[in-house]
Enzyme design. Sequence first.
Site, PDB file in Angstrom:
ATOM      1  N   ARG A 238       0.839  -1.196   0.000  1.00 40.28           N
ATOM      2  CA  ARG A 238       0.000   0.000   0.000  1.00 40.28           C
ATOM      3  C   ARG A 238       0.872   1.243   0.000  1.00 40.28           C
ATOM      4  O   ARG A 238       1.916   1.262   0.658  1.00 40.28           O
ATOM      5  CB  ARG A 238      -0.849   0.063   1.277  1.00 40.28           C
ATOM      6  CG  ARG A 238      -2.120  -0.727   1.250  1.00 40.28           C
ATOM      7  CD  ARG A 238      -3.183  -0.072   0.365  1.00 40.28           C
ATOM      8  NE  ARG A 238      -4.416  -0.830   0.383  1.00 40.28           N
ATOM      9  CZ  ARG A 238      -4.694  -1.880  -0.391  1.00 40.28           C
ATOM     10  NH1 ARG A 238      -3.828  -2.299  -1.280  1.00 40.28           N
ATOM     11  NH2 ARG A 238      -5.857  -2.503  -0.308  1.00 40.28           N
ATOM     12  N   GLU A 267      -2.133   7.813  -4.430  1.00 36.61           N
ATOM     13  CA  GLU A 267      -2.381   7.386  -5.807  1.00 36.61           C
ATOM     14  C   GLU A 267      -3.828   7.667  -6.212  1.00 36.61           C
ATOM     15  O   GLU A 267      -4.692   7.701  -5.351  1.00 36.61           O
ATOM     16  CB  GLU A 267      -2.062   5.882  -5.954  1.00 36.61           C
ATOM     17  CG  GLU A 267      -2.907   4.974  -5.075  1.00 36.61           C
ATOM     18  CD  GLU A 267      -2.496   3.505  -5.150  1.00 36.61           C
ATOM     19  OE1 GLU A 267      -1.289   3.192  -5.051  1.00 36.61           O
ATOM     20  OE2 GLU A 267      -3.411   2.667  -5.302  1.00 36.61           O
ATOM     21  N   HIS A 285      -0.721  -0.024  -9.483  1.00 36.46           N
ATOM     22  CA  HIS A 285      -1.510  -0.844  -8.550  1.00 36.46           C
ATOM     23  C   HIS A 285      -2.196  -2.023  -9.261  1.00 36.46           C
ATOM     24  O   HIS A 285      -3.424  -2.121  -9.280  1.00 36.46           O
ATOM     25  CB  HIS A 285      -2.556   0.016  -7.817  1.00 36.46           C
ATOM     26  CG  HIS A 285      -2.974  -0.582  -6.500  1.00 36.46           C
ATOM     27  ND1 HIS A 285      -3.314   0.153  -5.401  1.00 36.46           N
ATOM     28  CD2 HIS A 285      -3.111  -1.875  -6.115  1.00 36.46           C
ATOM     29  CE1 HIS A 285      -3.639  -0.645  -4.404  1.00 36.46           C
ATOM     30  NE2 HIS A 285      -3.522  -1.891  -4.819  1.00 36.46           N
TER      31      HIS A 285
HETATM   32  C1  DGY Z   1      -5.926  -5.548  -2.283  1.00 38.32           C
HETATM   33  O1  DGY Z   1      -6.690  -6.495  -2.399  1.00 38.32           O
HETATM   34  O2  DGY Z   1      -5.739  -4.996  -1.195  1.00 38.32           O
HETATM   35  C2  DGY Z   1      -5.239  -5.096  -3.527  1.00 38.32           C
HETATM   36  O3  DGY Z   1      -4.381  -4.049  -3.299  1.00 38.32           O
HETATM   37  C3  DGY Z   1      -6.262  -4.754  -4.575  1.00 38.32           C
HETATM   38  O4  DGY Z   1      -5.687  -4.839  -5.802  1.00 38.32           O
END
Ligand code: DGY
Length: 320
Positions: A238, A267, A285
Amino acid sequence: MKPKIIITREVFDDVIDYLKQYCEVDDNQADAPYTADALAAKLADRDGVMCALTDRIDAALIARCPQLKAVANIAVGYNNIDVPACSARGIKVTNTPGVLDDSTADLAFALMLSTARRITEVESYIRNSEWTGWRLKQWLGVDVHHATLGIIGMGRIGQAIARRARGFDMKVIYHNRKRVAPEIEQRVNASYASMDDLLAQADFIILQMPYSPETHHLIDAKALAKMKPTAILINSTRGGVVDDKALVAALKNGVIRAAGLDVFEGEPKLDPGFLELKNVVLVPHIGSSTEATRRAMAMTAAKNLVAALTGQKPPNWVNP
Ligand code: DGY
C-alpha cells in the site's frame, strides 16, 4: 423483499447476475467513481455496498447511511474503511483474502526481476532505436538468484513470495509484527530477523504488511539509510507504508540502488520525482490484476455481501 445494494465500480457481468438473485442491485458499469456526496446519496436507503479501495467508507459517510448493514470490499486490504465506525453501528465489513495471494506474489517478483535487470530502462532504449550492438558491459544488472531477500510482512502473500524465492535459490529473511510459527518458517524456508537486521542485510526488500497508522511511513529516510547502498526496495502492498518523498531522495542520491513500486502515497497521483528517475520501475496498482484473480475477488466480495445480508456468517468477516 430483497435487500438493496449498490456496487460502486465496474465488475464482471456474472457477478452482477449472481447478486441479482439475492439483492436489488444498482451497479456502476460506467465505472465513474462516486464523490463522497454521490456515494452518500446512493447509499442513503441501501442495505449493502460492494466497494473498492478507491471508495472511502468513513464515519461521516456511515452517519449518512442509516440502513447500511454490510460493506464488502473488493480487496484484501481495507484501510479505505473505518472499521471501528462500522462496528459501532453493527455494520458487517468483509474483504477478499486468499484469492489474490499468488497473483500479488507474482507481481512482487516481477517488480524485483525488472528492477534488478533494468527491464523498463532497456525496453525504452530499444523502442527509441538506440541499440547499435552488443557490448560486454552494457546494461549490467544485479543477480536475483542467491541474493538475500528480506520480506516485511509474513502473512499469506509474504509466504507466497518466500515460496517463489526458493526457485531462485535466495536466502529469505523476514520481519513480522509477530514471529510466525516454526512450521511456517520451515515450509517457506525463511528465518526471522529484527527490522534493523533485515534492513542491513537484505539485497532485496519486499513490503507486504497491511497499511495502518502503525505502518504509516515505516520506510522513511531513517529506514532507507539503514539499507545497503546496493539494496532494491519493492512496495507491492500500500502507498503510505513508504515515505515516497524520502524514497525519491534516496534513489536520487544513491542511498539505495533502485525501487519497484506498484503503489503510491495519494495514488493515482504520484510524487513527480519518480518520473525523473531511471532506477525505479513504476506500475499502477496491478498486484492482483489478472483476469482470473480480479474475477475471483469480485465474486468473493459478492458472496460475502449476500451472506451478510441474508443472515449468514460472511466467509471473510473482518469485524465479527
Ligand atoms: C488488495 O486487495 O488490497 C489489492 O491491493 C487490490 O488490488
